[in-house]
Design an enzyme around this catalytic site. Structure first.
Site, mmCIF file in Angstrom:
data_model
loop_
_atom_site.group_PDB
_atom_site.id
_atom_site.type_symbol
_atom_site.label_atom_id
_atom_site.label_comp_id
_atom_site.label_asym_id
_atom_site.label_seq_id
_atom_site.Cartn_x
_atom_site.Cartn_y
_atom_site.Cartn_z
ATOM 1 N N GLU A 4 -44.125 102.288 31.172
ATOM 2 C CA GLU A 4 -43.087 102.570 31.703
ATOM 3 C C GLU A 4 -42.550 102.241 33.058
ATOM 4 O O GLU A 4 -41.006 102.196 33.709
ATOM 5 C CB GLU A 4 -44.233 103.906 32.575
ATOM 6 C CG GLU A 4 -43.223 104.826 33.197
ATOM 7 C CD GLU A 4 -44.553 106.153 33.928
ATOM 8 O OE1 GLU A 4 -43.703 106.384 34.832
ATOM 9 O OE2 GLU A 4 -45.065 106.568 33.278
ATOM 10 N N SER A 33 -54.016 103.550 26.987
ATOM 11 C CA SER A 33 -53.336 104.671 28.001
ATOM 12 C C SER A 33 -53.636 104.607 29.604
ATOM 13 O O SER A 33 -55.274 104.722 29.381
ATOM 14 C CB SER A 33 -53.802 106.280 27.153
ATOM 15 O OG SER A 33 -54.028 107.095 28.507
ATOM 16 N N ASN A 45 -52.997 106.571 32.129
ATOM 17 C CA ASN A 45 -53.396 108.300 32.572
ATOM 18 C C ASN A 45 -54.598 108.442 31.918
ATOM 19 O O ASN A 45 -55.254 108.921 32.787
ATOM 20 C CB ASN A 45 -52.760 108.980 31.931
ATOM 21 C CG ASN A 45 -52.832 109.368 30.845
ATOM 22 O OD1 ASN A 45 -53.851 110.617 30.429
ATOM 23 N ND2 ASN A 45 -51.540 109.140 29.892
#
EC number: 1.17.7.4
Length: 316
Positions: free
Chosen positions: A131, A228, A230
């Site tokens: 991201e 991941s 999050n």
């Protein structure tokens, strides 16, 4: 032999967010529309179970466009991609579908708008995360400076301290980010922030549920993948909120039973890319060993849904 009692606090919301749901749907609809194989640049979402399931259905996961044949569709992952990627796909005349989460796209649009207004960007994010790479790749080299910690603020070298704006990765810890933003504003009082928080609603909601649950749990498990962002933040939030043992598990086989000996209460949640089937698998593993009572800890209700791109909604 009677099983010891165990109260499981089950966080709500947990698991799939609207962006992940949409990204998986995009791959499935692309397979229906164009048949297999469909190529996906980078893991569509960070979860091995999800990726393996889509692979079995005919998705081929690659890291770069040059690994894709020109005559097959390619999908960009939910994390977003640098501007150069769709530009290259268009140059090669490839069929492509962008599965970037709309909340990540919002950050991209924000960054582009600030750039047009002559501002240099500071991005709060994790180096190397797809991201972050995607967001920084929206603007020319040197126009987005990355900071990961409060300590980085003192070292960052900007072009003009009065011509700055900041954006954040959408999956960060709310508390850590607040500290970094405060440090940014202290050093650069005129820095422009986002109109609305960049950290997405799903990240926020999952962290709030963990904060509610953690103080009353002897241990906490977060179902999610080690890559991941999050999910890893949920572990940190749980530990900081008062849970002495907070661990990330990909699935039930990863549970460290020895570390959990003697617990009477357990918190369970799942990162935004972890499917509910894996949460149920973990709960069932505890039911085999304990007399389980499940209590829901609900701090918000989610009803967000994102449309899939139009190219998938019209017949081939």
């Amino acid at each position: 032999m009677t099983k010891p009692p165990l109260t499981i606090y089950l966080a709500a919301p947990r698991g799939f967010c609207a962006g992940v749901d949409r990204a998986i749907k995009i791959v499935e609809m692309a397979l229906q529309k164009w048949g297999a194989p469909v190529y996906v640049r980078h893991e569509i979402v960070h979860n091995k179970f999800v990726v393996d399931d889509l692979r079995e259905k005919g998705a081929v996961f690659v890291e770069e466009l040059d690994e894709c044949p020109l005559d097959r569709p390619v999908i960009f992952s939910a994390h977003g991609v640098p501007k150069s990627v769709p530009a290259e796909a268009a140059r090669r005349e490839m069929v492509y579908v962008d599965a970037t989460c709309p909340l990540v796209s919002k950050v991209h649009i924000e960054a582009a708008r600030h750039h047009e207004n002559g501002l240099q960007m500071i991005m709060i994010g994790h180096e190397g995360h797809p991201e972050t790479i995607g967001t920084m790749g929206q603007l020319p080299e040197g126009e987005v400076l990355l900071v990961e910690t409060v300590d980085d603020i003192a070292k960052v070298e900007v072009r003009d301290p009065d011509q700055l704006a900041f954006v954040t990765q959408t999956t960060l810890s709310l508390d850590d980010t607040a500290d970094i933003v405060a440090a940014l504003k202290e050093r650069f009082p005129n820095i422009v922030g986002p109109h609305k928080e960049d950290i997405c609603y799903a990240t926020t909601n999952r962290q709030e549920a963990v904060k509610e649950m953690a103080p009353k749990a002897d241990a906490m498990l977060v179902v999610g993948a080690p890559n991941s962002s999050n999910s890893k933040r949920l572990v940190e939030v749980g530990a900081r909120a008062g849970c002495e043992y907070a661990q990330l598990v990909q699935r039930a086989t990863d549970i460290d039973w020895r570390a959990l000996e003697g617990i009477a209460t357990l918190g369970i949640t799942a990162g935004a890319s972890a499917p509910e089937i894996l949460v149920n698998e973990v709960i069932d593993a505890f039911r085999d060993r304990y007399d389980v009572t499940v209590e829901l800890v609900e701090t918000a209700k989610e009803n967000v849904e994102f449309k899939v791109p139009r190219v998938l909604r019209v017949p081939a």
